[in-house]
Scaffold this active site. Structure first.
Site, PDB file in Angstrom:
ATOM      1  N   GLY A 192       0.813  -1.213   0.000  1.00 38.20           N
ATOM      2  CA  GLY A 192       0.000   0.000   0.000  1.00 38.20           C
ATOM      3  C   GLY A 192       0.849   1.266   0.000  1.00 38.20           C
ATOM      4  O   GLY A 192       0.526   2.244  -0.688  1.00 38.20           O
ATOM      5  N   ASN A 252      -7.945   4.209   8.673  1.00 42.16           N
ATOM      6  CA  ASN A 252      -7.379   3.058   9.371  1.00 42.16           C
ATOM      7  C   ASN A 252      -7.479   3.163  10.891  1.00 42.16           C
ATOM      8  O   ASN A 252      -7.392   2.158  11.582  1.00 42.16           O
ATOM      9  CB  ASN A 252      -5.918   2.847   8.963  1.00 42.16           C
ATOM     10  CG  ASN A 252      -5.110   4.120   8.968  1.00 42.16           C
ATOM     11  OD1 ASN A 252      -5.442   5.080   8.265  1.00 42.16           O
ATOM     12  ND2 ASN A 252      -4.064   4.175   9.756  1.00 42.16           N
ATOM     13  N   GLN A 283      -7.748  -0.099   3.532  1.00 48.07           N
ATOM     14  CA  GLN A 283      -8.580  -0.638   4.613  1.00 48.07           C
ATOM     15  C   GLN A 283      -9.959  -1.098   4.134  1.00 48.07           C
ATOM     16  O   GLN A 283     -10.546  -1.985   4.725  1.00 48.07           O
ATOM     17  CB  GLN A 283      -8.754   0.419   5.721  1.00 48.07           C
ATOM     18  CG  GLN A 283      -7.489   0.691   6.518  1.00 48.07           C
ATOM     19  CD  GLN A 283      -7.129  -0.432   7.477  1.00 48.07           C
ATOM     20  OE1 GLN A 283      -7.968  -1.211   7.900  1.00 48.07           O
ATOM     21  NE2 GLN A 283      -5.852  -0.510   7.842  1.00 48.07           N
ATOM     22  N   ALA A 298      -2.190  -6.361   0.169  1.00 56.61           N
ATOM     23  CA  ALA A 298      -2.635  -7.737   0.420  1.00 56.61           C
ATOM     24  C   ALA A 298      -2.686  -8.076   1.907  1.00 56.61           C
ATOM     25  O   ALA A 298      -3.578  -8.789   2.359  1.00 56.61           O
ATOM     26  CB  ALA A 298      -1.713  -8.727  -0.302  1.00 56.61           C
ATOM     27  N   HIS A 299      -1.728  -7.555   2.705  1.00 59.40           N
ATOM     28  CA  HIS A 299      -1.606  -8.073   4.076  1.00 59.40           C
ATOM     29  C   HIS A 299      -2.672  -7.543   5.027  1.00 59.40           C
ATOM     30  O   HIS A 299      -2.756  -7.985   6.166  1.00 59.40           O
ATOM     31  CB  HIS A 299      -0.196  -7.831   4.625  1.00 59.40           C
ATOM     32  CG  HIS A 299       0.105  -6.445   5.102  1.00 59.40           C
ATOM     33  ND1 HIS A 299       0.000  -6.093   6.416  1.00 59.40           N
ATOM     34  CD2 HIS A 299       0.510  -5.336   4.446  1.00 59.40           C
ATOM     35  CE1 HIS A 299       0.351  -4.814   6.556  1.00 59.40           C
ATOM     36  NE2 HIS A 299       0.657  -4.329   5.367  1.00 59.40           N
ATOM     37  N   THR A 306      11.280  -7.413 -11.245  1.00 58.06           N
ATOM     38  CA  THR A 306      10.682  -8.730 -11.471  1.00 58.06           C
ATOM     39  C   THR A 306       9.485  -8.910 -10.540  1.00 58.06           C
ATOM     40  O   THR A 306       9.587  -8.673  -9.343  1.00 58.06           O
ATOM     41  CB  THR A 306      11.735  -9.832 -11.201  1.00 58.06           C
ATOM     42  OG1 THR A 306      12.852  -9.570 -12.047  1.00 58.06           O
ATOM     43  CG2 THR A 306      11.176 -11.207 -11.483  1.00 58.06           C
ATOM     44  N   CYS A 331       1.838   2.696  12.828  1.00 58.70           N
ATOM     45  CA  CYS A 331       2.890   3.611  12.383  1.00 58.70           C
ATOM     46  C   CYS A 331       3.085   4.762  13.357  1.00 58.70           C
ATOM     47  O   CYS A 331       4.159   5.329  13.438  1.00 58.70           O
ATOM     48  CB  CYS A 331       2.552   4.180  11.015  1.00 58.70           C
ATOM     49  SG  CYS A 331       1.847   2.960   9.941  1.00 58.70           S
TER      50      CYS A 331
HETATM   51  C1  LIG Z   1      -1.536  -0.409   6.046  1.00 58.24           C
HETATM   52  C2  LIG Z   1      -1.939   0.784   5.277  1.00 58.24           C
HETATM   53  C3  LIG Z   1      -1.122   1.309   4.261  1.00 58.24           C
HETATM   54  C4  LIG Z   1       0.245   0.748   3.971  1.00 58.24           C
HETATM   55  O1  LIG Z   1       0.192  -0.490   3.315  1.00 58.24           O
HETATM   56  P1  LIG Z   1       1.504  -1.417   3.335  1.00 58.24           P
HETATM   57  O2  LIG Z   1       1.143  -2.543   2.437  1.00 58.24           O
HETATM   58  O3  LIG Z   1       1.707  -1.832   4.760  1.00 58.24           O
HETATM   59  O4  LIG Z   1       2.621  -0.594   2.806  1.00 58.24           O
HETATM   60  C5  LIG Z   1      -1.565   2.392   3.556  1.00 58.24           C
HETATM   61  N1  LIG Z   1      -2.760   2.946   3.812  1.00 58.24           N
HETATM   62  C6  LIG Z   1      -3.581   2.483   4.768  1.00 58.24           C
HETATM   63  C7  LIG Z   1      -4.903   3.138   4.978  1.00 58.24           C
HETATM   64  C8  LIG Z   1      -3.200   1.394   5.534  1.00 58.24           C
HETATM   65  O5  LIG Z   1      -4.008   0.940   6.489  1.00 58.24           O
END
Ligand SMILES: *Cc1c(COP(=O)(O)O)cnc(C)c1O
Length: 382
Positions: free
Chosen positions: A70, A150, A178, A199-200, A236, A320
């Site tokens: 993200g 978030n 989110q 994805a996570h 890649t 964060c």
């Molecule tokens: C977690 C998050 C991100 C960052 O995504 P990553 O894949 O961890 O870099 C960006 N924006 C929001 C709203 C998030 O919750």
């Protein structure tokens, strides 16, 4: 009992996602740019995944660019567009409650000479649509407003913002990390130019995400290299990660959303029965898995650590910002005083959570709040 209520920070990878990924580490390890059969196999998996993610948001496959997550998608959207359109006098509009990947990117551009407007939000976290309209000027190139917040779960009126952007012929980016798979996203209906995904946060692997880039939109790439991903993102492709991402999207369901909503509502309703508490963020138009509660006369970090000792994982602010002593920029933007903002806890649920876990957490939270308030001079003097 071990309870994970921090899905806003990251989620466990679903076992079906792991199973889908495994072959791409070993037997099907090819580089998608290679012309031989190993390469073609990887390329097929890459394009099938691209198609699955495009379909989820009513986009065309060629409009999906895979990234490392993200954060990279947010950076690529905003810097990619700003640098491509050049002119340091260009103007960008964003909000005060964005994720740091958007906010700090905008701050960097501001340092480089771009003009940035940071829109206010109301006490529930909704941006001021009238302020947005008046902020748009001749030099405005981009509006970037997140889909769902978030920290406090506010779901912004992306369709209304997209209409304004479209009426003014300004590009529109949303960070949908989110909301993805929890709130329907239609890039046409919402007039999106760019949208970020990860994805996570949806039971996929870490280190993979995507950026939707409307056809005809040109971005300057962030890192030089080969001509991968429509020449917008060199490197890649992470095939195993991308296949896992697509699988995570595939298994997400309305049933999951309904289940999380039920758990969330019980959690919110019961926690608000504790005296001197309030809900941060709205009741309606709220992410199905987010509960953010202010516990007056309680220090958030102390509460987090005590819940942790009872096996319950929650968060103060976002992952964060939880390392810093500054109150969360989101809680400040909705008007909370620093002493209240420091006593807020975010509970974010996943589809694997159960009602038993919610009940256990409600009892634990009540006990911890009582303990901490018994020690608090502020609570005693009230
Ligand atoms: C977690 C998050 C991100 C960052 O995504 P990553 O894949 O961890 O870099 C960006 N924006 C929001 C709203 C998030 O919750």
């Amino acid at each position: 009992m071990k309870v994970y209520f921090d899905h806003g920070s990251t989620t466990p990878v679903d076992s079906t996602v792991v199973d889908a990924m495994l072959p791409y580490f070993t037997k099907e390890f090819g580089n998608a740019s290679s012309l031989h059969q190993f390469g073609r196999q990887a390329k097929d998996a890459l394009e099938a995944s691209r198609q699955a993610i495009a379909k989820e948001i009513n986009a065309k496959p060629e409009e999906i660019i895979f990234t490392s997550g993200g954060s990279e998608a947010d950076n690529l959207a905003i810097k990619g567009l700003a640098y491509r359109l050049g002119g340091k006098t260009c103007h960008i509009i964003t909000s005060k409650i964005e994720h740091p990947a958007v906010l700090n990117t905008c701050k960097q551009l501001e340092d480089e000479g771009f003009k940035v407007t940071y829109l206010d939000v109301d006490p529930e976290g909704f941006i001021d649509i009238e302020q947005l309209k008046t902020a748009i000027g001749k030099k405005t190139i981009l509006i970037s407003v997140m889909h769902a917040n978030n920290e406090i779960g506010t779901i912004e009126d992306i369709k209304a913002i997209g209409q304004i952007a479209s009426d003014n012929k300004v590009a529109f980016h949303t960070d949908a990390v989110q909301s993805f798979t929890k709130v329907p996203i239609d890039v046409e209906d919402m007039n999106l130019t760019l949208a970020s995904f990860s994805a996570h946060k949806i039971h996929g692997p870490k280190g993979v995400g995507a950026l939707y880039v409307r056809r005809g939109t040109k971005l300057k790439k962030l890192a030089e290299g080969g001509h991968h991903e429509h020449d917008m993102r060199a490197g890649t492709e992470n095939i195993a990660g991308i296949v896992g991402f697509a699988k995570a999207v595939e298994i997400a369901s309305k049933d999951h959303v309904a289940h999380m909503t039920k758990l969330r509502d019980k959690l919110i309703n019961r926690l608000l029965k504790i005296p001197d508490t309030r809900l941060n963020g709205p009741r309606k138009n709220r992410l199905c898995n987010n509960a953010n509660i202010a516990f007056n006369y309680v220090e958030g970090e102390s509460m987090l650590l005590r819940l942790d000792m009872k096996g319950i994982a929650v968060s103060t602010g976002s992952a964060c910002s939880s390392q810093s002593l500054e109150p969360s920029h989101v809680l400040t933007a909705i008007g909370l005083k620093p002493e209240i903002a420091h006593g807020c806890i975010r509970f974010t649920l996943g589809y694997e959570n159960t009602m038993d876990e919610v009940d256990y957490t409600i009892d634990a939270a009540r006990e911890v709040v009582e303990q901490l308030r018994a020690m608090s001079p502020l609570a005693k003097s009230k």
